[in-house]
Design a protein around this motif. Structure first.
Motif, PDB file in Angstrom:
ATOM      1  N   SER A 293     -15.663   4.278  11.292  1.00 20.41           N
ATOM      2  CA  SER A 293     -16.878   4.880  10.797  1.00 20.41           C
ATOM      3  C   SER A 293     -17.094   4.005   9.493  1.00 20.41           C
ATOM      4  O   SER A 293     -16.216   4.497   8.464  1.00 20.41           O
ATOM      5  CB  SER A 293     -16.441   6.383  10.825  1.00 20.41           C
ATOM      6  N   PHE A 294     -18.113   3.670   9.200  1.00 15.49           N
ATOM      7  CA  PHE A 294     -18.428   3.087   7.696  1.00 15.49           C
ATOM      8  C   PHE A 294     -18.658   4.187   6.803  1.00 15.49           C
ATOM      9  O   PHE A 294     -18.195   4.131   5.632  1.00 15.49           O
ATOM     10  CB  PHE A 294     -19.723   2.084   7.840  1.00 15.49           C
ATOM     11  N   LEU A 295     -19.295   5.322   7.302  1.00 17.22           N
ATOM     12  CA  LEU A 295     -19.576   6.077   6.373  1.00 17.22           C
ATOM     13  C   LEU A 295     -18.280   6.899   5.775  1.00 17.22           C
ATOM     14  O   LEU A 295     -18.236   7.325   4.663  1.00 17.22           O
ATOM     15  CB  LEU A 295     -20.637   7.317   7.011  1.00 17.22           C
ATOM     16  N   ARG A 296     -17.415   6.956   6.895  1.00 15.22           N
ATOM     17  CA  ARG A 296     -16.050   7.626   6.407  1.00 15.22           C
ATOM     18  C   ARG A 296     -15.503   6.792   5.354  1.00 15.22           C
ATOM     19  O   ARG A 296     -14.839   7.110   4.331  1.00 15.22           O
ATOM     20  CB  ARG A 296     -15.242   7.812   7.587  1.00 15.22           C
ATOM     21  N   SER A 297     -15.501   5.433   5.605  1.00 14.16           N
ATOM     22  CA  SER A 297     -14.869   4.319   4.829  1.00 14.16           C
ATOM     23  C   SER A 297     -15.423   4.476   3.240  1.00 14.16           C
ATOM     24  O   SER A 297     -14.561   4.560   2.344  1.00 14.16           O
ATOM     25  CB  SER A 297     -15.104   2.901   5.319  1.00 14.16           C
ATOM     26  N   ALA A 298     -16.901   4.662   3.327  1.00 13.75           N
ATOM     27  CA  ALA A 298     -17.555   4.803   1.945  1.00 13.75           C
ATOM     28  C   ALA A 298     -17.107   6.073   1.307  1.00 13.75           C
ATOM     29  O   ALA A 298     -16.474   5.811  -0.108  1.00 13.75           O
ATOM     30  CB  ALA A 298     -19.092   4.738   2.192  1.00 13.75           C
ATOM     31  N   SER A 299     -16.994   6.970   2.035  1.00 10.55           N
ATOM     32  CA  SER A 299     -16.471   8.361   1.313  1.00 10.55           C
ATOM     33  C   SER A 299     -14.701   8.248   0.742  1.00 10.55           C
ATOM     34  O   SER A 299     -14.723   8.596  -0.395  1.00 10.55           O
ATOM     35  CB  SER A 299     -16.515   9.570   2.272  1.00 10.55           C
ATOM     36  N   GLN A 300     -14.062   7.494   1.735  1.00 12.89           N
ATOM     37  CA  GLN A 300     -12.737   7.479   1.360  1.00 12.89           C
ATOM     38  C   GLN A 300     -12.496   6.576   0.176  1.00 12.89           C
ATOM     39  O   GLN A 300     -11.464   6.738  -0.770  1.00 12.89           O
ATOM     40  CB  GLN A 300     -11.942   7.085   2.459  1.00 12.89           C
ATOM     41  N   THR A 301     -13.343   5.393   0.133  1.00 15.40           N
ATOM     42  CA  THR A 301     -13.170   4.518  -0.805  1.00 15.40           C
ATOM     43  C   THR A 301     -13.720   4.921  -2.305  1.00 15.40           C
ATOM     44  O   THR A 301     -12.829   4.935  -3.377  1.00 15.40           O
ATOM     45  CB  THR A 301     -14.051   3.247  -0.822  1.00 15.40           C
ATOM     46  N   ASN A 302     -14.575   5.946  -2.215  1.00 12.64           N
ATOM     47  CA  ASN A 302     -15.018   6.355  -3.487  1.00 12.64           C
ATOM     48  C   ASN A 302     -13.833   7.611  -3.941  1.00 12.64           C
ATOM     49  O   ASN A 302     -13.534   7.559  -5.000  1.00 12.64           O
ATOM     50  CB  ASN A 302     -16.376   7.576  -3.117  1.00 12.64           C
ATOM     51  N   ALA A 303     -13.435   8.373  -3.049  1.00 15.58           N
ATOM     52  CA  ALA A 303     -12.256   9.324  -3.408  1.00 15.58           C
ATOM     53  C   ALA A 303     -11.257   8.441  -3.979  1.00 15.58           C
ATOM     54  O   ALA A 303     -10.545   9.039  -4.976  1.00 15.58           O
ATOM     55  CB  ALA A 303     -11.906  10.246  -2.272  1.00 15.58           C
ATOM     56  N   ALA A 304     -10.610   7.286  -3.476  1.00 11.36           N
ATOM     57  CA  ALA A 304      -9.523   6.529  -3.796  1.00 11.36           C
ATOM     58  C   ALA A 304     -10.023   5.902  -5.214  1.00 11.36           C
ATOM     59  O   ALA A 304      -9.069   5.781  -6.195  1.00 11.36           O
ATOM     60  CB  ALA A 304      -9.342   5.474  -2.889  1.00 11.36           C
ATOM     61  N   ALA A 305     -11.129   5.502  -5.525  1.00 10.89           N
ATOM     62  CA  ALA A 305     -11.386   5.087  -6.737  1.00 10.89           C
ATOM     63  C   ALA A 305     -11.188   5.950  -7.657  1.00 10.89           C
ATOM     64  O   ALA A 305     -10.810   5.558  -8.834  1.00 10.89           O
ATOM     65  CB  ALA A 305     -12.895   4.370  -6.878  1.00 10.89           C
ATOM     66  N   LEU A 306     -11.955   7.165  -7.659  1.00  6.13           N
ATOM     67  CA  LEU A 306     -11.861   8.187  -8.568  1.00  6.13           C
ATOM     68  C   LEU A 306     -10.342   8.692  -8.853  1.00  6.13           C
ATOM     69  O   LEU A 306     -10.144   9.100 -10.187  1.00  6.13           O
ATOM     70  CB  LEU A 306     -12.543   9.486  -8.022  1.00  6.13           C
ATOM     71  N   ALA A 307      -9.586   8.734  -7.929  1.00  9.00           N
ATOM     72  CA  ALA A 307      -8.065   8.818  -8.088  1.00  9.00           C
ATOM     73  C   ALA A 307      -7.414   7.934  -8.895  1.00  9.00           C
ATOM     74  O   ALA A 307      -6.661   8.129  -9.734  1.00  9.00           O
ATOM     75  CB  ALA A 307      -7.347   9.118  -6.780  1.00  9.00           C
ATOM     76  N   ALA A 308      -7.937   6.530  -8.477  1.00  3.62           N
ATOM     77  CA  ALA A 308      -7.241   5.580  -9.172  1.00  3.62           C
ATOM     78  C   ALA A 308      -7.742   5.428 -10.799  1.00  3.62           C
ATOM     79  O   ALA A 308      -6.888   5.232 -11.687  1.00  3.62           O
ATOM     80  CB  ALA A 308      -7.396   4.142  -8.695  1.00  3.62           C
ATOM     81  N   TYR A 309      -8.986   5.921 -10.943  1.00  4.62           N
ATOM     82  CA  TYR A 309      -9.326   5.748 -12.481  1.00  4.62           C
ATOM     83  C   TYR A 309      -8.747   6.898 -13.241  1.00  4.62           C
ATOM     84  O   TYR A 309      -8.807   6.576 -14.448  1.00  4.62           O
ATOM     85  CB  TYR A 309     -11.043   5.899 -12.442  1.00  4.62           C
ATOM     86  N   LYS A 310      -8.273   7.986 -12.650  1.00  2.98           N
ATOM     87  CA  LYS A 310      -7.791   8.878 -13.369  1.00  2.98           C
ATOM     88  C   LYS A 310      -6.353   8.462 -14.217  1.00  2.98           C
ATOM     89  O   LYS A 310      -5.997   8.810 -15.121  1.00  2.98           O
ATOM     90  CB  LYS A 310      -7.213  10.086 -12.619  1.00  2.98           C
ATOM     91  N   TYR A 311      -5.802   7.216 -13.793  1.00  5.72           N
ATOM     92  CA  TYR A 311      -4.601   6.765 -14.055  1.00  5.72           C
ATOM     93  C   TYR A 311      -4.933   5.152 -14.685  1.00  5.72           C
ATOM     94  O   TYR A 311      -3.909   4.457 -14.562  1.00  5.72           O
ATOM     95  CB  TYR A 311      -3.527   6.712 -13.148  1.00  5.72           C
ATOM     96  N   GLY A 312      -6.133   5.094 -15.276  1.00  3.76           N
ATOM     97  CA  GLY A 312      -6.230   3.787 -15.638  1.00  3.76           C
ATOM     98  C   GLY A 312      -5.810   3.260 -16.806  1.00  3.76           C
ATOM     99  O   GLY A 312      -5.833   1.973 -16.998  1.00  3.76           O
ATOM    100  N   ARG A 313      -5.272   3.985 -17.472  1.00  5.45           N
ATOM    101  CA  ARG A 313      -4.567   3.594 -18.953  1.00  5.45           C
ATOM    102  C   ARG A 313      -2.840   3.705 -18.796  1.00  5.45           C
ATOM    103  O   ARG A 313      -2.428   4.609 -18.495  1.00  5.45           O
ATOM    104  CB  ARG A 313      -5.051   4.548 -19.996  1.00  5.45           C
ATOM    105  N   TYR A 314      -2.487   2.408 -19.046  1.00  6.46           N
ATOM    106  CA  TYR A 314      -1.103   2.546 -18.823  1.00  6.46           C
ATOM    107  C   TYR A 314      -0.422   1.368 -19.710  1.00  6.46           C
ATOM    108  O   TYR A 314      -1.202   0.589 -20.156  1.00  6.46           O
ATOM    109  CB  TYR A 314      -0.526   2.082 -17.305  1.00  6.46           C
ATOM    110  N   ASP A 315       0.958   1.326 -19.992  1.00 15.52           N
ATOM    111  CA  ASP A 315       1.504   0.572 -20.684  1.00 15.52           C
ATOM    112  C   ASP A 315       1.814  -0.859 -19.828  1.00 15.52           C
ATOM    113  O   ASP A 315       2.681  -0.848 -18.790  1.00 15.52           O
ATOM    114  CB  ASP A 315       2.952   0.836 -21.391  1.00 15.52           C
ATOM    115  N   PRO A 316       1.176  -1.988 -19.963  1.00 14.86           N
ATOM    116  CA  PRO A 316       1.395  -2.964 -18.850  1.00 14.86           C
ATOM    117  C   PRO A 316       2.693  -3.466 -18.828  1.00 14.86           C
ATOM    118  O   PRO A 316       3.334  -4.097 -17.766  1.00 14.86           O
ATOM    119  CB  PRO A 316       0.554  -4.114 -19.719  1.00 14.86           C
TER     120      PRO A 316
END
Length: 506
Positions: A293-316
């Motif tokens: 389901s492409f619509l499901r993939s789009a929703s899941q990718t959006n949610a995964a991106a928002l989750a990842a962006y919460k942790y976008g600052r880190y000590d490399p």
């Protein structure tokens, strides 16, 4: 060519620790030859009738108000200078635009103020200012801010005081709250690397003699219109929809159940960072799981991106340590396979009028697969580069063209992405699914033979596990370590360590 001497001074100077954003750029920036992202450039039109003195004053005011532009970095610290001088090139507008503003040599963060300028003239009168800024001082969002501020200063418009600088960011990062946030990010990414497949593009070199990348560009007005409909249906941001379309077709081609999308996060969610001139963008990993389901993939990718962006600052450095631990625990390299660059609002790429066309050929790629999002409004603009050892030019064009077809079809209802790309790539004999990814059985055997000697271990697959059969007198612990070291040194796609060592009976 003449010079324009620009004097600048600011209200604060001093010495502070570097920020994690500065440390992140220092990890990869070239000390000798600037790479494609080491130096960022922007252009600002000069109002008609302006004098060269007015241009110099505007440049001086810009550098004076933004501490990042008068900062040197060395030995883990940033040194903000109170004043200084910039010598800007003055170039008469002859030849092509590229002749007016070459970025020049690499910046030395310890010795060079991270800004250069050129003033382009017509008949001796200034009409364009070009800024070149080291990535240690600005990311793409910061370049947008600098362009707007220089335009205002050239036009004589007042600007609010620039109140937040890299020194302030460094101070925050050393508060208890800042430390908790950075440590939380490292724990999050360490967990992601421990749980997700580390090899997202397990493919053989089908064309080992090929060089470079196949590069294609897409321009599509119908896809831009359809994208708005799909985003409205799914509640996903348009970039997430486009990423989901690309990842769906990539995983269909590779025959993988998912992949990891390495994407930049601008990290400007806090109010104080909205107008911050500094570098805070860092790379995040967005996990993608294939779905019929492409619509499901789009929703899941959006949610995964928002989750990842919460942790976008880190000590490399801390993250690199965590990555090394994950690699040794999983027995395989963390391959940076699939990079997605969202440069909407910053791209000057000339897109095809419609459909897919070959790229210009002067683009340099750092990963096997790189997907670029250039434009979302009015016309969808994307680019795709695939390592020529892995794919054909037709496959590259077919995947990118499939992005357009998939998004257009999804505007009318949900669809299965499998029907829009190219046929799955053939791996040939010896490639098996094991350890959550595609594995080259012969490659693993070769690594074991290199580490232990020919015929000491025999590699096979049992279910989803790689098994090494070794002789009765073999030191299993030492053998496992030797094979792991060989695999991590080689770092080749599809080569991982066995998960179990079985002694020969008898």
């Amino acid at each position: 060519m003449n010079d324009l001497k620009v004097c600048f001074s600011g209200s604060r100077s001093g010495r502070w620790p570097i920020t994690v954003g500065q440390k992140n750029v220092l990890e990869w920036i070239s000390p000798d030859l600037p790479g494609p992202a080491d130096i960022l450039s922007t252009m600002v039109r000069v109002p008609r009738g302006s004098t060269m003195d007015a241009v110099g004053a505007a440049l001086g005011a810009l550098i004076g108000r933004q501490e990042a532009l008068r900062t040197l970095l060395r030995d883990g610290e940033q040194f903000v200078h109170a004043s200084g001088t910039l010598v800007a090139d003055v170039v008469e507008a002859t030849g092509t635009g590229q002749d007016w503003f070459p970025p020049g040599r690499a910046f030395d963060p310890a010795a060079d103020f991270p800004v250069r300028a050129s003033v382009v003239t017509r008949s001796g009168s200034p009409f364009l200012v070009v800024l070149h800024v080291s990535h240690v001082a600005a990311d793409l969002s910061a370049m947008t801010i600098l362009r707007a501020e220089l335009a205002a200063l050239l036009a004589g418009r007042p600007l609010p005081v620039a109140a937040y600088h890299p020194a302030d960011q460094a101070a925050y990062e050393r508060t208890p709250a800042g430390q908790r946030r950075l440590e939380g990010s490292v724990r999050y990414w360490a967990r992601q690397m421990a749980e997700k497949p580390l090899c997202a593009l397990g493919m053989p070199f089908r064309f080992p003699g090929a060089r470079g990348h196949h590069h294609v560009l897409l321009g599509s007005r119908p896809a831009a219109e359809a994208l708005a409909h799909v985003a409205a249906k799914t509640g996903a941001r348009p970039p997430a929809v486009v990423m989901a379309a690309f990842a769906s077709l990539l995983t269909s081609w590779t025959g993988a159940p998912g992949c990891q999308l390495n994407c930049l996060c601008n990290n400007r969610f806090s109010p104080e960072l909205r107008d911050y001139v500094g570098t805070v963008a860092q790379e995040t990993i967005i996990p993608f799981s294939a779905s019929p389901s492409f619509l499901r993939s789009a929703s899941q990718t959006n949610a995964a991106a928002l989750a990842a962006y919460k942790y976008g600052r880190y000590d490399p450095v801390r993250l690199s340590e965590a990555q090394g631990e994950a690699e040794r625990a999983r027995g395989m390299r963390c391959h940076r396979d699939v990079v997605v660059n969202n440069t909407t609002g910053h791209s000057h790429v000339i897109l095809p009028s419609a459909g897919v066309e070959p790229g210009t050929g002067d683009r340099v790629f750092g990963a096997p697969a790189e997907f670029d999002i250039y434009r979302l409004d009015g016309k969808l603009g994307c680019g795709l580069g695939l390592d020529a050892r892995l794919a054909t030019a037709d496959e590259t064009a077919g995947i990118l063209g499939g992005v357009e077809r998939l998004i257009v079809a999804a505007a009318d209802g949900d669809v299965d992405p499998a029907g829009f790309g190219v046929p799955p790539a053939e791996r040939g004999p010896g490639w098996v699914r094991a350890r959550s990814c595609w594995v080259d059985l012969a490659g693993v055997q070769a690594a074991a033979d290199l580490a232990l000697g020919l015929g000491v271990a025999r590699i096979e697959v049992a279910g989803d596990e790689l098994i090494a059969h070794v002789g009765r007198d073999t030191d299993v612990s030492a053998a496992a370590k030797a094979v792991l070291d060989a695999v991590l040194r080689e770092g080749r796609h599809g080569v991982v360590t066995p998960s179990d060592y079985v002694r020969a009976a008898g």
